[in-house]
Every structure is written in structure tokens, then in C-alpha cells.
Write a protein that holds these residues in place. Structure first.
Motif, PDB file in Angstrom:
ATOM      1  N   TYR A 100     -19.875 -17.424   5.615  1.00 43.59           N
ATOM      2  CA  TYR A 100     -20.087 -16.120   5.005  1.00 43.59           C
ATOM      3  C   TYR A 100     -21.552 -15.715   5.140  1.00 43.59           C
ATOM      4  O   TYR A 100     -22.452 -16.553   5.046  1.00 43.59           O
ATOM      5  CB  TYR A 100     -19.694 -16.130   3.525  1.00 43.59           C
ATOM      6  N   SER A 101     -21.769 -14.430   5.343  1.00 43.95           N
ATOM      7  CA  SER A 101     -23.128 -13.905   5.442  1.00 43.95           C
ATOM      8  C   SER A 101     -23.609 -13.542   4.035  1.00 43.95           C
ATOM      9  O   SER A 101     -23.291 -12.471   3.505  1.00 43.95           O
ATOM     10  CB  SER A 101     -23.154 -12.673   6.358  1.00 43.95           C
ATOM     11  N   VAL A 102     -24.358 -14.451   3.427  1.00 41.61           N
ATOM     12  CA  VAL A 102     -24.840 -14.265   2.062  1.00 41.61           C
ATOM     13  C   VAL A 102     -26.368 -14.311   2.075  1.00 41.61           C
ATOM     14  O   VAL A 102     -26.950 -15.240   2.628  1.00 41.61           O
ATOM     15  CB  VAL A 102     -24.306 -15.362   1.116  1.00 41.61           C
ATOM     16  N   PRO A 103     -27.038 -13.309   1.478  1.00 41.37           N
ATOM     17  CA  PRO A 103     -28.507 -13.341   1.421  1.00 41.37           C
ATOM     18  C   PRO A 103     -28.987 -14.566   0.646  1.00 41.37           C
ATOM     19  O   PRO A 103     -28.397 -14.922  -0.382  1.00 41.37           O
ATOM     20  CB  PRO A 103     -28.865 -12.042   0.679  1.00 41.37           C
ATOM     21  N   PRO A 104     -30.032 -15.233   1.112  1.00 46.21           N
ATOM     22  CA  PRO A 104     -30.525 -16.430   0.416  1.00 46.21           C
ATOM     23  C   PRO A 104     -30.883 -16.187  -1.039  1.00 46.21           C
ATOM     24  O   PRO A 104     -30.641 -17.049  -1.892  1.00 46.21           O
ATOM     25  CB  PRO A 104     -31.760 -16.828   1.237  1.00 46.21           C
ATOM     26  N   LEU A 105     -31.435 -15.012  -1.335  1.00 41.30           N
ATOM     27  CA  LEU A 105     -31.820 -14.729  -2.720  1.00 41.30           C
ATOM     28  C   LEU A 105     -30.601 -14.660  -3.633  1.00 41.30           C
ATOM     29  O   LEU A 105     -30.656 -15.100  -4.786  1.00 41.30           O
ATOM     30  CB  LEU A 105     -32.603 -13.416  -2.777  1.00 41.30           C
ATOM     31  N   ARG A 106     -29.485 -14.161  -3.112  1.00 41.76           N
ATOM     32  CA  ARG A 106     -28.265 -14.117  -3.916  1.00 41.76           C
ATOM     33  C   ARG A 106     -27.726 -15.525  -4.150  1.00 41.76           C
ATOM     34  O   ARG A 106     -27.231 -15.832  -5.242  1.00 41.76           O
ATOM     35  CB  ARG A 106     -27.203 -13.266  -3.217  1.00 41.76           C
ATOM     36  N   VAL A 107     -27.837 -16.381  -3.142  1.00 40.00           N
ATOM     37  CA  VAL A 107     -27.392 -17.771  -3.304  1.00 40.00           C
ATOM     38  C   VAL A 107     -28.212 -18.467  -4.386  1.00 40.00           C
ATOM     39  O   VAL A 107     -27.677 -19.184  -5.236  1.00 40.00           O
ATOM     40  CB  VAL A 107     -27.510 -18.531  -1.972  1.00 40.00           C
ATOM     41  N   VAL A 108     -29.527 -18.236  -4.391  1.00 37.69           N
ATOM     42  CA  VAL A 108     -30.391 -18.821  -5.417  1.00 37.69           C
ATOM     43  C   VAL A 108     -29.980 -18.333  -6.805  1.00 37.69           C
ATOM     44  O   VAL A 108     -29.901 -19.119  -7.760  1.00 37.69           O
ATOM     45  CB  VAL A 108     -31.870 -18.474  -5.145  1.00 37.69           C
ATOM     46  N   GLY A 109     -29.698 -17.039  -6.911  1.00 29.60           N
ATOM     47  CA  GLY A 109     -29.281 -16.490  -8.202  1.00 29.60           C
ATOM     48  C   GLY A 109     -27.954 -17.051  -8.678  1.00 29.60           C
ATOM     49  O   GLY A 109     -27.783 -17.377  -9.865  1.00 29.60           O
ATOM     50  N   MET A 110     -26.998 -17.196  -7.752  1.00 24.63           N
ATOM     51  CA  MET A 110     -25.688 -17.741  -8.115  1.00 24.63           C
ATOM     52  C   MET A 110     -25.803 -19.204  -8.531  1.00 24.63           C
ATOM     53  O   MET A 110     -25.192 -19.628  -9.523  1.00 24.63           O
ATOM     54  CB  MET A 110     -24.723 -17.590  -6.940  1.00 24.63           C
ATOM     55  N   GLU A 111     -26.599 -19.976  -7.779  1.00 27.52           N
ATOM     56  CA  GLU A 111     -26.779 -21.386  -8.138  1.00 27.52           C
ATOM     57  C   GLU A 111     -27.475 -21.503  -9.488  1.00 27.52           C
ATOM     58  O   GLU A 111     -27.138 -22.371 -10.309  1.00 27.52           O
ATOM     59  CB  GLU A 111     -27.581 -22.100  -7.053  1.00 27.52           C
ATOM     60  N   GLY A 112     -28.456 -20.624  -9.728  1.00 25.02           N
ATOM     61  CA  GLY A 112     -29.145 -20.645 -11.020  1.00 25.02           C
ATOM     62  C   GLY A 112     -28.223 -20.285 -12.171  1.00 25.02           C
ATOM     63  O   GLY A 112     -28.293 -20.891 -13.255  1.00 25.02           O
ATOM     64  N   LEU A 113     -27.349 -19.302 -11.957  1.00 24.22           N
ATOM     65  CA  LEU A 113     -26.419 -18.888 -13.006  1.00 24.22           C
ATOM     66  C   LEU A 113     -25.458 -20.016 -13.365  1.00 24.22           C
ATOM     67  O   LEU A 113     -25.272 -20.341 -14.546  1.00 24.22           O
ATOM     68  CB  LEU A 113     -25.640 -17.653 -12.549  1.00 24.22           C
ATOM     69  N   PHE A 114     -24.860 -20.624 -12.352  1.00 21.32           N
ATOM     70  CA  PHE A 114     -23.939 -21.725 -12.618  1.00 21.32           C
ATOM     71  C   PHE A 114     -24.675 -22.930 -13.198  1.00 21.32           C
ATOM     72  O   PHE A 114     -24.138 -23.648 -14.048  1.00 21.32           O
ATOM     73  CB  PHE A 114     -23.200 -22.120 -11.334  1.00 21.32           C
ATOM     74  N   GLY A 115     -25.917 -23.135 -12.755  1.00 15.52           N
ATOM     75  CA  GLY A 115     -26.705 -24.225 -13.320  1.00 15.52           C
ATOM     76  C   GLY A 115     -26.979 -24.020 -14.804  1.00 15.52           C
ATOM     77  O   GLY A 115     -26.936 -24.974 -15.594  1.00 15.52           O
ATOM     78  N   MET A 116     -27.254 -22.771 -15.194  1.00 17.35           N
ATOM     79  CA  MET A 116     -27.480 -22.472 -16.614  1.00 17.35           C
ATOM     80  C   MET A 116     -26.208 -22.693 -17.432  1.00 17.35           C
ATOM     81  O   MET A 116     -26.264 -23.207 -18.555  1.00 17.35           O
ATOM     82  CB  MET A 116     -27.963 -21.030 -16.769  1.00 17.35           C
TER      83      MET A 116
END
Length: 209
Positions: free
Chosen positions: A52-68
Motif C-alpha cells: 500500500y502507498s502510505v505516507p511515512p508520517l501517517r504510518v508514524v501517527g498510526m503506530e503512535g496511536l496504537f502504541g498509546m
């Protein structure tokens, strides 16, 4: 170097490092387990970003959200079992400016680090990111040495030299002809890569359609 410290032996210290041998082995086992977990995460991350073509900044945000979310759940369990105390932690942060600045600096540095790492994974591979990632320990070791937080250990120096050479060899900053594949293997690789890339791109396009 955890078990053998030439510097300590030269000064006549019987113990190579504080703590029992079983305690040090337990610590090393935790480090190895964490590396396996991180390697699994990086490989899966590369698999997702190749599909999937996902912007790196969005991946960081998604990982941070699930991490929280996961972190909050674990923190609740630790508070109930009295292993951790969030009110005490918040009190310490609110009454210590250096601690608060250190936490804010850590948050910013981790965000930049994750964004850079995901970008490398997307443009290159998870292995390339891993080799670059482990190289930062060399910088950390050098800073600790300059600040006097860590004593010099020749075994650690040898380990970091091997680490640096391996990173430069893998990323082809140093090229050794002995390790280069034969010409016929290079030709096969050059012929196969464009076909595989085109095939993968067409399959991804059909999946989206």
C-alpha cells in the motif's frame, strides 16, 4: 564484554561487572528478545508499505496511536497491581523542569527517528534500516565516553568496529571484490529486478481496482 572486562581485570577486580552471572544473562536475553520483536515489526512494516502507498508520517501517527492505546491498557494493569504509579510519575514530571524537558526532547527525537526509519524502509528495505539503526549505538557509545559516563572497554571497541564495517559493506559504502557476485549473477539480477517490480506494481494496481 558483559562477562569479560579487560580493564577491570587489569586493575585486579575479580568481578567483571556488577550483578550475578544469571542476572546478566537474563538482561542479555531480554535484549535479544526485544531485537527479535523489533525485527518482526520491521519486516511486517516493509510488507505493508510494499503493498500500500502510505505516507511515512501517517504510518508514524498510526503506530503512535496504537502504541498509546496498548500502553494505556498495560499502564492500568500495572497501576492496579501496584507495580507502577502514574500519579507519582505525573508529580515528578510536574515538579522537575529538567525531567519534563528530557521527556519532551525524547518524544521529538523518537518522532523524527521513526519518520526517518519508515522513510528508509519505504525507499530501501527493512534490512537497510536495521543496519543503519544499529549504527547509532556507536554514536551513543562515543558520547558516553566523552561525557565520562562509561569506561573504555577494548572488546566493545572491537565489536563496534565489526558493526561499522558490516554496515558499510551491506550498504556498499565499502566494496570488496572478493565478496562481489560473479558477472553472470549480476546480469541475472539486473534482468530479473525490473520484471519483478513491474509484476508487483501491476498486481497492486489490480488489487486496488
Amino acid at each position: 564484554s558483559t562477562y569479560i572486562n579487560p580493564m577491570a581485570a587489569a586493575h585486579g577486580h575479580a568481578q567483571a561487572a556488577p550483578g550475578s552471572g544469571s542476572g546478566r544473562m537474563f538482561g542479555i536475553s531480554l535484549c535479544l528478545l526485544a531485537q527479535v520483536f523489533q525485527a518482526t515489526m520491521l519486516v511486517y512494516e516493509e510488507k505493508i508499505m510494499s503493498q500500500y502507498s502510505v505516507p511515512p508520517l501517517r504510518v508514524v501517527g498510526m503506530e503512535g496511536l496504537f502504541g498509546m492505546i496498548f500502553g494505556a491498557g498495560i499502564l492500568i494493569v500495572l497501576n492496579v497491581s501496584q507495580v507502577e504509579s502514574t500519579p507519582v510519575a505525573l508529580h515528578q514530571v510536574g515538579h522537575s523542569t529538567p525531567l519534563m524537558l528530557a521527556i519532551l526532547g525524547s518524544i521529538c527525537s523518537i518522532a523524527v527517528f521513526n519518520f526517518s526509519g519508515i522513510t528508509v524502509t519505504q525507499k530501501a528495505s527493512a534490512v537497510a534500516r536495521s543496519t543503519i539503526d544499529v549504527s547509532r549505538t556507536i554514536l551513543i557509545w562515543a558520547v558516553e565516553m566523552m561525557l565520562g559516563w562509561h569506561g573504555f572497554n577494548p572488546l566493545q571497541l572491537c565489536g563496534f568496529v565489526v558493526l561499522a564495517l558490516g554496515t558499510m559493506l551491506y550498504n556498499r559504502l565499502i566494496v570488496l571484490q572478493v565478496l562481489e557476485p560473479p558477472p553472470e549473477a549480476k546480469d541475472l539480477l539486473q534482468k530479473s529486478l525490473p520484471i519483478d517490480v513491474e509484476k508487483d506494481t501491476s498486481e497492486i494496481g489490480r488489487a486496488h481496482v
